[in-house]
Write a protein that holds these residues in place. Structure first.
Motif, short mmCIF file in Angstrom:
data_model
loop_
_atom_site.label_atom_id
_atom_site.label_comp_id
_atom_site.label_asym_id
_atom_site.label_seq_id
_atom_site.Cartn_x
_atom_site.Cartn_y
_atom_site.Cartn_z
N ILE A 13 -15.68 -35.86 10.70
CA ILE A 13 -15.98 -37.29 10.83
C ILE A 13 -15.32 -38.07 9.69
CG2 ILE A 13 -17.85 -38.99 10.75
CD1 ILE A 13 -19.63 -36.92 12.15
N LEU A 14 -15.38 -37.54 8.47
CA LEU A 14 -14.77 -38.22 7.33
C LEU A 14 -13.24 -38.22 7.40
CD1 LEU A 14 -17.03 -36.96 4.39
CD2 LEU A 14 -17.06 -39.20 5.49
N SER A 15 -12.67 -37.26 8.13
CA SER A 15 -11.21 -37.20 8.24
C SER A 15 -10.64 -38.20 9.24
CB SER A 15 -10.77 -35.78 8.63
OG SER A 15 -11.14 -35.48 9.97
N MET A 16 -11.50 -38.81 10.03
CA MET A 16 -11.01 -39.77 11.04
C MET A 16 -10.25 -40.94 10.42
SD MET A 16 -11.77 -38.48 13.93
CE MET A 16 -12.89 -37.29 14.67
N PRO A 17 -10.75 -41.57 9.33
CA PRO A 17 -9.95 -42.67 8.74
C PRO A 17 -8.57 -42.24 8.29
CG PRO A 17 -12.21 -42.73 7.92
CD PRO A 17 -12.06 -41.44 8.68
N PHE A 18 -8.45 -41.03 7.71
CA PHE A 18 -7.13 -40.54 7.30
C PHE A 18 -6.22 -40.34 8.52
CE2 PHE A 18 -9.82 -39.43 3.74
CZ PHE A 18 -9.02 -39.70 2.65
N SER A 19 -6.81 -39.86 9.61
CA SER A 19 -6.02 -39.69 10.83
C SER A 19 -5.56 -41.03 11.38
CB SER A 19 -6.85 -38.93 11.87
OG SER A 19 -6.10 -38.69 13.04
N ILE A 20 -6.42 -42.06 11.27
CA ILE A 20 -6.02 -43.40 11.73
C ILE A 20 -4.90 -43.95 10.85
CG2 ILE A 20 -6.83 -45.77 12.00
CD1 ILE A 20 -9.56 -44.62 12.75
N ILE A 21 -4.97 -43.68 9.54
CA ILE A 21 -3.89 -44.11 8.64
C ILE A 21 -2.57 -43.47 9.06
CG2 ILE A 21 -3.03 -43.97 6.27
CD1 ILE A 21 -5.90 -44.24 5.32
N CYS A 22 -2.62 -42.19 9.45
CA CYS A 22 -1.40 -41.51 9.89
C CYS A 22 -0.87 -42.10 11.19
CB CYS A 22 -1.68 -40.02 10.06
SG CYS A 22 -2.02 -39.15 8.52
N ILE A 23 -1.76 -42.69 12.01
CA ILE A 23 -1.29 -43.35 13.23
C ILE A 23 -0.60 -44.67 12.88
CG2 ILE A 23 -2.03 -44.45 15.39
CD1 ILE A 23 -4.29 -42.41 15.54
N ILE A 24 -1.20 -45.42 11.95
CA ILE A 24 -0.62 -46.71 11.57
C ILE A 24 0.68 -46.51 10.80
CG2 ILE A 24 -1.04 -48.82 10.24
CD1 ILE A 24 -4.03 -48.41 10.76
N ARG A 25 0.71 -45.50 9.92
CA ARG A 25 1.90 -45.22 9.12
C ARG A 25 2.38 -43.80 9.43
NH1 ARG A 25 0.76 -46.47 3.02
NH2 ARG A 25 3.01 -46.08 2.99
N PRO A 26 3.15 -43.62 10.48
CA PRO A 26 3.55 -42.27 10.90
C PRO A 26 4.35 -41.49 9.87
CG PRO A 26 4.02 -43.90 12.61
CD PRO A 26 3.69 -44.66 11.37
N TYR A 27 5.05 -42.21 8.96
CA TYR A 27 5.89 -41.53 7.98
C TYR A 27 5.18 -41.25 6.66
CZ TYR A 27 9.79 -42.49 11.10
OH TYR A 27 10.62 -42.54 12.19
N ALA A 28 3.90 -41.60 6.56
CA ALA A 28 3.15 -41.33 5.33
C ALA A 28 2.84 -39.84 5.24
CB ALA A 28 1.86 -42.14 5.32
N THR A 29 3.24 -39.22 4.15
CA THR A 29 3.05 -37.77 3.98
C THR A 29 1.82 -37.40 3.16
OG1 THR A 29 4.53 -37.80 2.06
CG2 THR A 29 5.52 -37.35 4.21
N THR A 30 1.39 -38.28 2.25
CA THR A 30 0.26 -37.94 1.39
C THR A 30 -1.04 -37.74 2.17
OG1 THR A 30 1.26 -39.14 -0.47
CG2 THR A 30 -1.09 -38.66 -0.61
N PRO A 31 -1.43 -38.66 3.07
CA PRO A 31 -2.65 -38.40 3.86
C PRO A 31 -2.54 -37.14 4.71
CG PRO A 31 -1.98 -40.70 4.05
CD PRO A 31 -0.86 -39.97 3.39
N ARG A 32 -1.36 -36.89 5.23
CA ARG A 32 -1.18 -35.69 6.07
C ARG A 32 -1.32 -34.42 5.25
NH1 ARG A 32 -1.99 -35.27 11.05
NH2 ARG A 32 -0.81 -37.20 11.41
N LEU A 33 -0.79 -34.41 4.03
CA LEU A 33 -0.93 -33.23 3.18
C LEU A 33 -2.39 -32.99 2.81
CD1 LEU A 33 2.12 -33.62 0.75
CD2 LEU A 33 1.76 -31.80 2.43
N ILE A 34 -3.13 -34.05 2.52
CA ILE A 34 -4.57 -33.91 2.21
C ILE A 34 -5.30 -33.32 3.40
CG2 ILE A 34 -6.66 -35.20 1.67
CD1 ILE A 34 -4.93 -37.17 0.11
N LEU A 35 -4.99 -33.80 4.59
CA LEU A 35 -5.65 -33.28 5.79
C LEU A 35 -5.32 -31.81 6.03
CD1 LEU A 35 -5.24 -36.27 8.30
CD2 LEU A 35 -7.32 -35.52 7.16
#
Length: 203
Positions: free
Chosen positions: A104-126
């Motif tokens: 549930i807490l990872s949902m905002p990070f996943s939404i950030i990855c949708i808005i910014r597809p090239y962002a690598t930092t949230p994806r690495l944390i996930l």
């Protein structure tokens, strides 16, 4: 008498022409993956997280509410089975609650990855936390699966009786929770592979 001599203008001496610029191979920019494709993968990742959250929550709720009472002679003398009778089931319930809370807490990070597809930092944390939660999910599910195998079949060497012959509803509920945990673990593994593929395309 005047004599006029016409001198033809050399084309190479004309002013106003810029020299030709030769681009080096290093200056060529490599084509980036299409933004729409990576955004589609991020949306698919979000949907997988929703499914994994539902499976983990379902497994936790099923174990937490699983109980069965067998009347014996009178209502004052009964056999009862519930999750807190076995430490393994308590561990399973806590693990599924932790995994559900993380998803549930990872949902905002996943939404950030949708808005910014090239962002690598949230994806690495996930990826880091997804790997830890996948291990916790599979470990807790495997522990309960071993207990359920003994509950269904017993073990004559250790005098472990197949209690599922009496507590059939309880065993069926716990077995369903184990299936739900394995579904959640499998989805988490797919999410990890998908995240690794996205990061590979970003490099």
């Amino acid at each position: 008498m005047e004599t006029t001599i016409n001198i033809s203008e050399n084309k190479e001496t004309k002013k106003g022409k810029a020299p030709l610029l030769v681009s080096s191979p290093k200056a060529a920019v490599e084509p980036q993956p299409k933004r729409g494709f990576k955004k589609g993968l991020a949306i698919f990742d979000f949907l997988l997280r929703l499914c994994a959250t539902g499976a983990a929550l379902g497994a936790a709720a099923t174990v937490g509410t699983a109980q069965q009472t067998l009347p014996f002679f009178t209502q004052f003398f009964q056999f009862q089975a519930q999750y807190n009778d076995l430490p393994t089931l308590v561990f399973f319930l806590i693990a599924m609650a932790v995994v559900s809370g993380y998803l549930i807490l990872s949902m905002p990070f996943s939404i950030i990855c949708i808005i910014r597809p090239y962002a690598t930092t949230p994806r690495l944390i996930l990826v880091v936390f997804d790997t830890a939660m996948a291990g916790l999910t599979i470990a807790s599910g495997s522990a309960v699966a071993a207990i359920m195998y003994l509950a269904h079949n017993g073990n004559s060497n250790t005098n472990w009786l197949p209690i599922c012959q009496q507590f059939g509803d309880f065993c069926q509920a716990v077995s369903g929770a184990v299936v739900g945990s394995f579904i959640a673990g499998t989805l988490l593994l797919f999410i990890i592979i998908l995240s690794a593929f996205i990061l590979r395309r970003s490099s």
